[in-house]
Design an enzyme around this catalytic site. Structure first.
Site, PDB file in Angstrom:
ATOM      1  N   GLY A  36     127.245  94.263  40.236  1.00 40.96           N
ATOM      2  CA  GLY A  36     128.089  93.668  39.190  1.00 40.96           C
ATOM      3  C   GLY A  36     129.335  94.518  38.966  1.00 40.96           C
ATOM      4  CG  PHE A  73     121.623  86.227  35.470  1.00 40.69           C
ATOM      5  CD1 PHE A  73     121.592  84.906  35.880  1.00 40.69           C
ATOM      6  CD2 PHE A  73     121.995  86.509  34.169  1.00 40.69           C
ATOM      7  CE1 PHE A  73     121.929  83.884  35.006  1.00 40.69           C
ATOM      8  CE2 PHE A  73     122.324  85.498  33.280  1.00 40.69           C
ATOM      9  CZ  PHE A  73     122.298  84.182  33.704  1.00 40.69           C
ATOM     10  CE1 TYR A 141     116.911  86.635  46.245  1.00 43.22           C
ATOM     11  CE2 TYR A 141     117.277  84.762  47.693  1.00 43.22           C
ATOM     12  CZ  TYR A 141     117.429  85.370  46.462  1.00 43.22           C
ATOM     13  OH  TYR A 141     118.097  84.714  45.452  1.00 43.22           O
ATOM     14  N   GLY A 284     116.865  83.114  60.017  1.00 42.40           N
ATOM     15  CA  GLY A 284     116.360  82.732  58.691  1.00 42.40           C
ATOM     16  C   GLY A 284     117.096  81.564  58.070  1.00 42.40           C
TER      17      GLY A 284
END
Ligand code: UDP
Length: 330
Positions: A36, A73, A141, A284
């Site tokens: 971020g 998040f 993930y 993927g």
């Protein structure tokens, strides 16, 4: 209401937090700034720099902001990296999530919106994908996001939390007013990479595969404007507070675009063709990922209203803003 946004300085987190503030909520931010940006936190916002695995720090941030709910998040979110560093993904996305639930319990906070992903489905057996499609993630993930969804479901059954899990398809685009945008390092996403290829000295975009079983041989994705995504969060939050009802919702437009269609939309906006080279398929990548958004439309009364052209226009506009350029010069 007062909320704490973990990962509120990131791409989706900052746009959703801005939408909550614009509708009258107070949103404090908890972020380790690993991906971020400080500039994505509005001046005067209560901000704690911290790791989600740091339960005491999270608890302190929840207490000091007097949070009545959490927008979660904060996560690692790169598929390729997750294959190389699965321990990191499980540590932050699952152990970090458990740490957040513990901090919430200690601080007496029960409501949560969770940023999940279409990656929980893996290679789809049907298209568009409904929420009850089997969860067969094909990378760490997606597995880590599914595992935290499972933990949330168990915590809800135990009465510890009320939550909604929002499974994003391809979040894209930037704030209409140019105040916020997408800035990852490294950048792996199609639209920002394609726009970078248009900048002076930009390397051509590599298109990953042209032999997919799709209408033009390139992959199909469901690109959703980040401000439509934010609107769905507001609706899910209102419902959670009003009726105490959560649930799992796919967030996408219900329509897919190929990579070449995205590049055509960019050519229309920028007035120039994106220079490309064609490379092999990326590991993927499923051929097609499109959301069934019937549930979000019906239950949340949500209608995504921005087009692919809007996504590209706002992303192009953002790519030219001063903040972005200052950041890029660092
Ligand atoms: N893609 C591409 N070149 C890039 C980045 C992405 O061809 O430099 C393709 C990728 O194979 C996928 C689509 O663009 O089919 C969207 O990829 P992105 O990484 O933006 O999102 P994902 O679908 O992986 O979440």
């Amino acid at each position: 209401m007062r909320l704490l946004a973990t990962g509120g300085a990131g791409y989706v987190g900052s746009h959703v937090s801005a939408a909550f503030r614009a509708s009258g909520h107070e949103v404090a931010v908890y972020d380790d700034l690993s991906s971020g940006h400080e500039w994505a936190i509005p001046p005067g916002t209560p901000f704690t720099r911290g790791d989600v695995r740091d339960t005491s720090r999270l608890e302190a941030a929840l207490r000091s902001s007097r949070a009545e709910g959490v927008l979660h998040f904060a996560a690692k979110c790169l598929v390729g990296e997750s294959v190389l560093k699965p321990d990191l993904y499980f540590d932050i996305n699952v152990v970090g999530g458990a740490s957040l639930l513990r901090a919430m319990e200690r601080a007496g906070v029960k409501r949560l919106l969770f940023s999940s992903t279409a990656s929980v489905y893996g290679n789809p057996q049907t298209s568009p994908i409904p929420e009850d499609h089997p969860l067969n993630p094909v990378n760490p993930y997606g597995e880590s996001k599914r595992d935290f969804e499972n933990l949330l479901a168990a915590a809800a059954r135990a009465g510890a939390v009320r939550y909604a899990s929002l499974r994003y398809f391809n979040a894209a685009g930037c704030a209409e007013d140019g105040s916020l945008g997408e800035d990852h390092d490294p950048e792996t996403h199609l639209i920002p990479n394609a726009l970078r290829a248009l900048l002076p000295g930009g390397a051509p975009l590599t298109v990953f595969g042209r032999d997919w079983p799709t209408r033009d041989g390139t992959c199909v994705r469901d690109y959703l404007h980040v401000e439509d995504l934010a609107d769905a969060h507001l609706r899910a939050w209102d419902r959670l507070c009003r009726d105490g009802e959560g649930g799992v919702f796919n967030l996408g437009t219900g329509t897919g675009s190929t990579v070449l269609e995205v590049l055509e939309a960019i050519r229309n906006e920028a007035g120039r063709k994106v220079p490309v080279s064609f490379g092999p398929r990326r590991d993927g990548d499923p051929a097609v990922l499109v959301a069934s958004n019937v549930r979000a439309r019906r239950i949340l009364g949500w209608t995504p209203c921005r087009s692919l052209a809007d996504i590209v226009r706002t992303a192009w506009n953002w790519g030219q803003t001063p903040i972005k350029n200052v950041e890029r010069r660092r």
